[in-house]
Design an enzyme around this catalytic site. Sequence first.
Site, PDB file in Angstrom:
ATOM      1  CG  PHE A  67      -1.910  -1.055   1.316  1.00  0.00           C
ATOM      2  CD1 PHE A  67      -3.187  -0.860   0.813  1.00  0.00           C
ATOM      3  CD2 PHE A  67      -1.586  -2.282   1.881  1.00  0.00           C
ATOM      4  CE1 PHE A  67      -4.130  -1.876   0.868  1.00  0.00           C
ATOM      5  CE2 PHE A  67      -2.528  -3.309   1.938  1.00  0.00           C
ATOM      6  CZ  PHE A  67      -3.799  -3.107   1.423  1.00  0.00           C
ATOM      7  CG  ASP A  68       0.538   5.941  -1.431  1.00  0.00           C
ATOM      8  OD1 ASP A  68       1.692   6.362  -1.277  1.00  0.00           O
ATOM      9  OD2 ASP A  68      -0.469   6.662  -1.351  1.00  0.00           O
ATOM     10  CB  ALA A  69       1.803   5.734   3.601  1.00  0.00           C
ATOM     11  CB  THR A  99      -3.316   4.851  -0.111  1.00  0.00           C
ATOM     12  OG1 THR A  99      -2.969   5.489  -1.352  1.00  0.00           O
ATOM     13  CG2 THR A  99      -3.866   3.462  -0.383  1.00  0.00           C
ATOM     14  CB  VAL A 125      -3.434  -0.828  -2.841  1.00  0.00           C
ATOM     15  CG1 VAL A 125      -4.770  -0.092  -2.707  1.00  0.00           C
ATOM     16  CG2 VAL A 125      -3.660  -2.325  -3.043  1.00  0.00           C
TER      17      VAL A 125
END
Length: 220
Positions: A9-11, A14, A171
């Site tokens: 995941f992007d932080a 997101t 994501v």
Amino acid sequence: MAGPKAFVFDAYGTLFDVHSVVEAGRALTGDPQALSTLWRQKQLEYTWLRALMGRYEDFWAVTEAALRWALGRLAIRADEASIARLMEAYLSLATYPEVPDALAAMAGTPLGILSNGSPKMLAAAVRSSGLEGRLSHVLSVDAVRTYKPSPAVYELGTRAFGLPASDILFVSSNGWDVAGAKAFGYRVCWCNRLGAPTENLGVTPDLEVPRLDEILTALA
């Protein structure tokens, strides 16, 4: 679509809502949303410019520089204590409401974060959001001293998980990040919270969802 062997995941934008700093901005301006929006825009611009110039500074320094620019552009008076309070807000950003349940539902698969954030910022955000223990890896661009969408950044994910990019679902809610990850070779899910059009960069995401808790359904 076969299930991925890992989720990365992007932080910011997101998992963590960058605009939750709005509350901290109310003490300085009657339009804290405008401040937050301009701050975020300039923050991203500075990452791209620094990457292109080969003049890396970590995301904490970039975020402060962007904040100072935004305050000046909006003619908002702020003393050093006020700037420090706004910066501290970045260490305890709120997660989006569905994040805990979404990650819990994916717990059988290794999970990670790959972010522009500095190690200090990411550690604080993960701790304050209660996500500690759920993530196999929290990866910062600081390891390669450049920013997304550099392929060197996306390679951090494949190295950490020991998997080819095609076995990982990346994501992000940021369209430019989606394009960068897809160009690198990841399977990509765009969490398109705002219903934005796809970036015209010659690549498209494999999945598109409005919320993170709809990813598993989209994969089924």
